[in-house]
Design a protein around this motif. Structure first.
Motif, PDB file in Angstrom:
ATOM      1  N   ALA A 238      -2.883  -8.331 -34.866  1.00  0.00           N
ATOM      2  CA  ALA A 238      -3.979  -7.381 -34.665  1.00  0.00           C
ATOM      3  C   ALA A 238      -5.051  -7.583 -35.730  1.00  0.00           C
ATOM      4  CB  ALA A 238      -3.451  -5.946 -34.717  1.00  0.00           C
ATOM      5  N   GLU A 242      -8.230  -2.917 -36.067  1.00  0.00           N
ATOM      6  CA  GLU A 242      -7.473  -2.479 -34.892  1.00  0.00           C
ATOM      7  C   GLU A 242      -6.178  -1.797 -35.297  1.00  0.00           C
ATOM      8  OE1 GLU A 242      -8.910  -5.897 -31.664  1.00  0.00           O
ATOM      9  OE2 GLU A 242      -6.974  -6.066 -32.686  1.00  0.00           O
ATOM     10  N   ARG A 262      -8.258  -2.036 -28.980  1.00  0.00           N
ATOM     11  CA  ARG A 262      -8.890  -3.321 -29.175  1.00  0.00           C
ATOM     12  C   ARG A 262     -10.344  -3.164 -29.591  1.00  0.00           C
ATOM     13  NH1 ARG A 262      -5.810  -7.394 -30.597  1.00  0.00           N
ATOM     14  NH2 ARG A 262      -4.224  -7.954 -29.091  1.00  0.00           N
ATOM     15  N   LYS A 263     -10.778  -4.083 -30.447  1.00  0.00           N
ATOM     16  CA  LYS A 263     -12.105  -3.979 -31.046  1.00  0.00           C
ATOM     17  C   LYS A 263     -13.219  -4.126 -30.016  1.00  0.00           C
ATOM     18  CE  LYS A 263     -15.111  -6.315 -34.402  1.00  0.00           C
ATOM     19  NZ  LYS A 263     -15.225  -7.441 -35.355  1.00  0.00           N
TER      20      LYS A 263
END
Length: 417
Positions: A238, A242, A262-263
């Motif tokens: 990750a 995140e 999620r970014k």
């Protein structure tokens, strides 16, 4: 005074004025605004930010674009040029200035809170020098080539937007790249991948942390929270920010899954993680419960260690890693941990590359494939082993020609024959 270029500007001694600024707001429709020297909102940039938001760009991207636009606005202010009067000569001078200008030294927020606006002295002796542990060069005194390339892309996109809207100059001061000369045998001329003033950006391979170095870094941590964070980053891949989005309900030790946001897509995804990571997480959770950290399924999973307790932010996590780096004399980054996890998974022959792509959240498989080649450490180890084999081969005795009796050769030259 030394003058450079046809414009007659002294780009060597030019100092970027500290006018205007990029300000974060509490309005979700306008996460950032750019202010000019008089403190007024810059309308053309405000419209461009709205376009970025409509295209699904997150607030972090708007901030990144805003910093480049602020630099450009200050450059134009220093030469008293209006944004819609900027010419190609202005853009060319800006690109040249960024290539030679020293980076401004920011004042730490604690010093600014005390009213001390003097920047800390720059360590020129270590600027640009590779670190003895990691091999990564320290930040240089001038703008990096990636910063310059990103800035050129943003400004070219900004003027292209206003050119389409009919609200800017009739010619984009940051032109697209010219066609390059056709190579022999190529069917058509190739074009440059960016703008004409975009610098050539060298390809940078992912930098992972070798296992021995990772163990040293892990041993330098002092708290179970930090050990849990490092174990998760190095196992599920990750991104740093995140992992900090996880809530207490998102940790599922029985299934070895940890949920994150999620970014890019802002989607929720459960990532498989190592058993060790959940062991350190359990130790941290028990300590946090006893110390009074807020508990509940909707509460944040990661908190600061001291009162008043606050959810752990990215800059605090980076400071934690920097403290461990200081003990080792290293300069590892949080993103190196993501590269480490990606490299370990991609190099496992029993794990499908498409599975690694899903875990890392890559949109294209070609992005995941950059982790397949051997890293710098493996290449160095293989080449050194080659040299060792060559040395041993050179030490072996020569084979005598047929017909010579071995006992005679041993008598003359010793038992090595």
């Amino acid at each position: 005074m030394l003058e450079t270029g046809d414009s007659g500007r002294d780009l060597v001694s030019f100092a970027l004025p500290e006018s205007g600024g990029l300000v974060e707001t509490s309005d979700p429709a306008r996460p950032y605004v750019l202010l000019d020297a008089d403190g007024a909102v810059v309308g053309p940039v405000d419209v461009y930010f709205a376009e970025l938001q409509a295209c699904g760009r997150p607030a972090t991207t708007i901030r990144s674009y805003g910093m480049d636009l602020l630099r450009w606005w200050r450059f134009l202010s220093g030469w008293e040029v209006a944004w819609n009067r900027a010419s190609r000569a202005d853009a060319r001078d800006f690109a040249r200035w960024m290539a030679i200008a020293p980076k401004p030294v920011r004042v730490h927020w604690r010093r600014r809170a005390r009213g001390d606006t003097s920047p800390l002295p720059v360590r020129r002796s270590s600027a640009g020098v590779p670190n003895a542990v990691t091999g990564r060069a320290a930040p240089g005194l001038t703008y990096s080539v990636r910063t310059r390339g990103h800035c050129e892309t943003v400004l070219r996109s900004f003027y292209a937007f206003h050119l389409e809207e009919g609200t800017g100059p009739i010619i984009n001061p940051f032109p697209a790249g010219r066609n390059r000369r056709r190579a022999p045998g190529s069917p058509s001329p190739s074009t440059s991948g960016g703008g004409q003033y975009r610098p050539t950006i060298p390809r940078r391979l992912p930098r992972r942390i070798p296992d021995a170095r990772f163990n040293e870094l892990f041993a330098a941590l002092r708290h179970n929270r930090d050990r849990a964070l490092l174990a998760f980053w190095a196992s599920n891949g990750a991104r740093a920010e995140e992992l900090l989005t996880s809530l207490q309900r998102d940790a599922l030790p029985g299934d070895q899954l940890l949920g994150v946001i999620r970014k890019g897509t802002k989607e929720y995804q459960q990532l498989p993680s190592s058993t060790d990571a959940f062991v350190w997480l359990r130790l941290y959770q028990e300590e946090a419960r006893r110390s009074g950290v807020p508990q509940g399924p909707r509460e944040k999973l990661w908190w600061t260690l001291r009162r008043p307790f606050r959810p752990l932010a990215y800059h605090a996590a980076r400071a934690m890693l920097n403290r461990a780096n200081a003990l080792l004399g290293a300069n590892w980054t949080l993103h190196d941990l993501r590269h480490t996890a990606a490299y370990r998974m991609a190099r496992d022959p029993k794990l499908a590359l498409t599975d690694v792509q899903w875990v890392l959240g890559h949109a294209h498989l070609t992005t995941t494939q950059i982790y397949l080649p051997a890293g710098r450490e493996e290449v160095v180890e293989a080449v050194l082993a080659h040299h060792e084999r060559q040395t041993r081969s050179a030490r072996l005795p020569a084979v005598p020609a047929p017909g010579y009796r071995p006992e005679s050769l041993n008598e003359l030259f010793g038992t090595a024959w």
